[in-house]
Design a protein around this motif. Structure first.
Motif, PDB file in Angstrom:
ATOM      1  N   VAL A  13       0.837  -1.203   0.000  1.00 14.66           N
ATOM      2  CA  VAL A  13       0.000   0.000   0.000  1.00 14.66           C
ATOM      3  C   VAL A  13       0.870   1.251   0.000  1.00 14.66           C
ATOM      4  N   LEU A  14       1.896   1.259   0.862  1.00 18.49           N
ATOM      5  CA  LEU A  14       2.765   2.437   0.944  1.00 18.49           C
ATOM      6  C   LEU A  14       3.436   2.722  -0.390  1.00 18.49           C
ATOM      7  N   ILE A  15       3.993   1.669  -0.990  1.00 25.28           N
ATOM      8  CA  ILE A  15       4.702   1.873  -2.255  1.00 25.28           C
ATOM      9  C   ILE A  15       3.749   2.368  -3.327  1.00 25.28           C
ATOM     10  N   MET A  16       2.554   1.734  -3.390  1.00 24.50           N
ATOM     11  CA  MET A  16       1.604   2.131  -4.417  1.00 24.50           C
ATOM     12  C   MET A  16       1.187   3.584  -4.232  1.00 24.50           C
ATOM     13  N   ILE A  17       0.950   3.969  -2.969  1.00 25.58           N
ATOM     14  CA  ILE A  17       0.556   5.361  -2.728  1.00 25.58           C
ATOM     15  C   ILE A  17       1.674   6.297  -3.172  1.00 25.58           C
ATOM     16  N   ALA A  18       2.911   5.917  -2.814  1.00 24.33           N
ATOM     17  CA  ALA A  18       4.047   6.754  -3.216  1.00 24.33           C
ATOM     18  C   ALA A  18       4.109   6.887  -4.731  1.00 24.33           C
ATOM     19  N   VAL A  19       3.916   5.756  -5.422  1.00 27.64           N
ATOM     20  CA  VAL A  19       3.985   5.794  -6.883  1.00 27.64           C
ATOM     21  C   VAL A  19       2.870   6.662  -7.457  1.00 27.64           C
ATOM     22  N   ILE A  20       1.663   6.462  -6.906  1.00 25.27           N
ATOM     23  CA  ILE A  20       0.524   7.230  -7.433  1.00 25.27           C
ATOM     24  C   ILE A  20       0.736   8.727  -7.205  1.00 25.27           C
ATOM     25  N   ILE A  21       1.249   9.070  -6.021  1.00 20.03           N
ATOM     26  CA  ILE A  21       1.523  10.488  -5.759  1.00 20.03           C
ATOM     27  C   ILE A  21       2.543  11.035  -6.741  1.00 20.03           C
ATOM     28  N   GLN A  22       3.545  10.207  -7.023  1.00 19.87           N
ATOM     29  CA  GLN A  22       4.622  10.646  -7.902  1.00 19.87           C
ATOM     30  C   GLN A  22       4.116  10.961  -9.311  1.00 19.87           C
ATOM     31  N   VAL A  23       3.207  10.125  -9.812  1.00 21.28           N
ATOM     32  CA  VAL A  23       2.800  10.309 -11.202  1.00 21.28           C
ATOM     33  C   VAL A  23       1.478  11.069 -11.322  1.00 21.28           C
TER      34      VAL A  23
END
Lengths: 831, 114
Positions: free
Chosen positions: A585-595
């Motif tokens: 979840v953390l990684i996905m959120i980070a990725v989504i925020i990034q893009v």
């Protein structure tokens, strides 16, 4: 003979040996391998002396800029000669060192692997390629130190060496990676040298340099990483001689020499190498005087001399580099020989304790002569090669030394040399001339030929190379110096200096002091009592623990393990799943925020989905959520089935008839299976622990987060379609190439036929797994006396659980009975 | 676009996660089942959902739905079934050997048996 065999010849030998029986003949023949390489190298001596460089390249991994390049220049030539030349004597020596052929066999396999690795280091023209061989020497060194793996000390020593030099290797890798970043993916030494100016201006330069220096220091046993070297003396003596004095420990020196022109010149280089090197020089030589074990004495003098070599490279003047080159050769000859002598003495007398040894000159005359030659060289007495080395060292300490070291260097050079002289004097006196300090004279006789042959040759070379230094030494040293200095360079070597020469006077001074200390060494040694000053071993022990078989719980590492085991890996898979989901979840959120900024946000047009479809989707959601609230298994299964069937409906509505059929079919099958199996499975567990609410909440939160992430993923992915779909190719070619109208089918059986084969394989494996889980049990248990008892228990348990008395449960019980009638584990007791 | 379907995917994955985190081996099974549902729908959504005609050339109804996710899902369904069946038998064997459905007991139990 300039080709890849130069590196891989010994490796091939090791591979061949591994398949041959441990027969004396084969083992003795292997001496010819390094000898052939040595001769092959010598054939190039003329070209090398003329300043030629041989080069051949093989692209290994293009994407990483990793190439294996074989480069033979003056510096490589010097080292390769040492490796193959001393290697020949070592292999010869090894054949009479071990009592059993099996041991010789195993030892030589490791040794040849090491030889390849070491040649790889010095002959690689690529930094990254060199690193691979660098690590290979660490591993083969580990195998050789731990050769007598029945002994705990050997294991501890091997592990210590592995951790220290392996850790240094990691630092080096980091440094190399940074170099790659700085150079834009260039790892070739020559190319790097060409861009030295750019590199020095880069922001990463200091960090990279420090990491590389750490790597070199660990390998070359510089303070405070030196302690692994005395520990490595648990290795059989031929390994100590070859790896831990003549070659491997010089890998760090080699690397620094190789990089001296590219990276040298800055303050870090000067101060790190100069100060640590000089300190290790004096420190090591002093510690040598306190040890009892001959090999420990030699180990300390070795790290001492490595220190001075590194300091000389740090000073980085033409004189100092010259002194380093001569020093490398002189040391390899005399120290390699001394280790072999110690091995022979140990072999003959059974001890290496300097207090018990004495007056062996009469019993072992040839060994004594050989030792005398190399000890004189070690002490730097004219006309030995050691004298030339010491003399160039004194010259280097006086000429063109940077201001910071102008005063320190000559003093350190004199003190360190004096202590080395003292060690040499002490070894000679205590072993061969004086009465033993403790006990009586030991009974001994001359060692077999292979054991004195090597030292004698090396001792002779120490003399001949010095006597004919213009004929033999200059053609080796000058090209090496030119390679390091990156400029044709010559510094004149001389054997007989004028008496009024300051360097010569300093040499005489240090010899005089050294002889006095050496003769009166006993009181000093007794007062130090084998203690090691400034020994970082306890720091190491604090981190990695003392024991060798188990992780020491008192060490930092042990504490770390304990934490990981107790907290993170408690053996309960659900807890691992928690971490996995949470991280996901953390990684996905980070990725989504990034893009996020680049994403097209979905528009709120609902017209793409009809009311009926929406209705079905809602039913799926309701059914799914309802399963979590079901109190009984049957309820949960019915809800799950409802979700599955509605998914099939959805497929049908969206133009996917094959999916709908398959889904429906599979749904029915799954339900039947579940019903059948539920009869044998427990009912829902009532979780009664007092943490239930907390757990439910926690699981719920994680579940909601995972659900949100997947929902968001689905939404964002489906509304950000950028690349043109690949469907058209399949649609156009389905009939043409696949002869089918149903595109989905054509894709499955034709275009992606292999994929379907894989899928079928998975199914077969799953089926086999199911079979393995059910059927071997009765088969194996047939042999079990308690089988009947077990079946009875099973049926009782079933009976106890058999409280689902709904109509469906009666039906499936009957199906069950029919289906499983022939199955063994129902037994004869037909309940 | 397809908010409803995305929501459905989210709910299926959420429910699956919830079940996977439970102590009961039977609930684990339900979690696996839900996981394959969720995955199927997720793949389905990756295709273009605006057309609803069947991708069968004979019918001549163009434009038709994207056949590629369908082919992938077909594989997914079958594999999901295999996985569920295997998990089911694993659960059964687990229960038969250890006499409990509590996955947390497995740690100590296996040590006794092992």
């Amino acid at each position: 003979m300039f080709n890849w065999l130069l590196i891989f010849g010994p490796m091939l030998t090791a591979g061949t040996l591994a398949f041959l029986p441990a027969h004396k003949r084969f083992l003795q023949l292997t001496t010819l391998i390094p000898l052939a390489l040595f001769a092959g190298l010598l054939a190039h001596a003329g070209d090398i002396a003329d300043g030629k460089t041989f080069r051949t390249t093989y692209q290994w991994v293009d994407a990483l800029g990793l190439e294996l390049s074989l480069v033979l220049d003056g510096l490589s030539f010097l080292f390769a000669l040492i490796i193959t030349g001393i290697g020949t004597l070592i292999v010869f020596y090894t054949n009479s060192y071990f009592q059993k052929d099996d041991e010789t066999h195993r030892f030589l396999i490791y040794l040849f692997i090491f030889m390849s690795a070491m040649l790889g280091i010095v002959l690689s023209g690529n930094f990254l390629g060199m690193f691979i061989f660098w690590e290979l020497t660490t591993i083969s060194s580990y195998l050789l130190i731990g050769f007598k793996h029945d002994y705990s000390v050997a294991r501890i020593g091997a592990r210590q060496a592995l951790i220290v030099t392996g850790g240094g290797g990691l630092a080096l890798l980091g440094g190399i990676a940074m170099v790659g970043v700085m150079s834009g993916g260039v790892y070739d030494f020559a190319a790097l040298d060409a861009m030295a100016g750019e590199l020095a201006d880069h922001a990463l330069f200091e960090a990279a340099l420090i990491l590389i220096i750490i790597g070199a220091f660990t390998k070359s046993a510089q303070f405070p990483f030196h302690f692994w070297l005395p520990g490595a003396m648990e290795a059989p003596t031929p390994a100590s001689s070859f790896l831990h004095s003549a070659t491997m420990v010089k890998a760090g020196v080699y690397l620094l020499a190789r990089l001296a022109h590219t990276f040298g010149g800055g303050d870090i280089w000067l101060y790190a190498l100069g100060s640590i090197g000089l300190f290790t020089f004096v420190y090591g030589a002093f510690m040598a005087l306190s040890a009892y074990d001959l090999k420990a004495i030699l180990a300390h003098t070795t790290l001492s001399w490595l220190g001075v070599l590194i300091a000389l490279i740090g000073i980085n003047t033409k004189d100092s580099l010259k002194a380093a080159m001569v020093g490398i050769l002189a040391h390899a000859l005399y120290k390699g020989a001394l280790f072999l002598v110690v091995g022979a003495i140990d072999y003959e007398t059974g001890t290496r304790d300097i207090r018990k040894l004495g007056r062996l000159a009469g019993a072992m005359p040839v060994t004594a002569v050989a030792s005398a030659l190399v000890l004189l060289s070690m002490a730097g007495v004219p006309p030995m090669l050691g004298f030339v080395a010491k003399e160039t060292l004194k010259v280097a300490s006086l000429e063109h030394v940077p201001d910071a070291f102008a005063a320190v260097f000559p003093v350190a050079a004199v003190v360190g040399s004096a202590l080395t002289v003292a060690a040499a004097t002490m070894i000679g006196l205590e072993i061969f001339l004086r009465k033993p300090q403790h006990g009586e004279d030991l009974y001994a006789h001359e060692a077999p030929l292979p054991m004195w042959f090597g030292p004698l040759i090396l001792g002779g070379l120490s003399l001949i190379l010095a006597l004919f230094l213009h004929q033999f030494l200059d053609p080796i040293i000058n090209p090496a110096l030119s390679a390091v200095y990156s400029d044709p360079a010559e510094v004149e070597l001389y054997l007989l200096p004028a008496l009024d020469d300051l360097a010569f006077q300093l040499s005489l001074l240090s010899i005089a002091i050294g002889v006095v200390i050496g003769v009166t060494n006993r009181p000093l040694r007794d007062s130090l009592q084998n203690k090691s000053l400034l020994d970082p071993t306890h720091v190491y022990n604090k981190i990695f623990g003392i024991g060798d078989d188990k992780v020491d719980v008192r060490s930092l590492l042990g504490q770390g393990y304990r934490f990981v085991n107790r907290r993170l890996q408690d053996g309960i898979l659900r807890h691992y799943l928690n971490y996995v989901f949470f991280t996901f979840v953390l990684i996905m959120i980070a990725v989504i925020i990034q893009v996020w900024g680049k994403l097209k946000l979905p528009s709120f047009e609902l017209d793409e989905i009809t009311l009926l479809e929406t209705f079905i989707a809602v039913i799926i959601m309701i059914s799914a959520v309802a399963t979590t609230f079901a109190r009984r298994r049957l309820g949960a299964v019915v809800w799950a089935g409802a979700a599955g069937v509605n998914i099939a409906l959805l497929f049908a509505l969206f133009g996917a008839p094959d999916l709908a059929f398959t889904q429906l079919l599979i749904e029915v099958l799954t339900l039947i299976f579940l019903m059948l199996a539920f009869r044998l499975l427990p009912r829902f567990m009532q979780d009664t622990s007092r943490f239930t609410t907390f757990r439910t909440m926690r699981d719920g939160v994680i579940a909601v987060m995972v659900g949100l992430v997947f929902g968001l993923l689905a939404l964002l992915a489906s509304s950000n379609r950028e690349a043109p779909p690949i469907r058209y190719w399949f649609e156009e070619n389905a009939y043409e190439l696949g002869q089918g109208h149903n595109i989905v089918n054509v894709i499955l059986v034709d275009f992606r036929g292999l994929d379907t084969l894989g899928e079928t394989t998975v199914l077969v494996i799953a089926a086999l797994g199911v079979l393995a889980l059910i059927s071997p049990m009765p088969l194996l248990d047939m042999l079990d006396k308690h089988f009947k008892e077990r079946v009875r228990q099973q049926l009782e348990a079933e009976a106890a659980l058999e409280k689902d008395s709904s109509i469906i449960s009666h039906i499936y019980e009957n199906i069950n009975r029919v289906l499983l009638a022939g199955d063994d584990f129902r037994g004869d007791d037909n309940a | 676009m397809n908010f409803v379907l995305a929501l459905t995917v989210g709910v299926l994955f959420g429910v699956s996660t919830y079940f996977l985190l439970k102590r009961s081996v039977v609930k684990l099974l339900l979690g696996v089942l839900m996981l394959s549902y969720g995955t199927e729908l997720l793949i389905f959504m990756m295709g273009d959902l605006s057309e609803r005609n069947m991708p069968i050339l004979e019918l001549g109804e163009e434009p038709f739905a994207d056949p590629i996710p369908q082919a992938l899902i077909l594989t997914a369904i079958v594999i999901g079934f295999g996985f569920t069946a295997f998990t089911l038998m694993l659960a059964y064997r687990f229960y038969f050997d250890l006499r409990t459905e509590d996955l947390d007991q497995m740690v100590e139990e296996t040590e006794v048996h092992g």
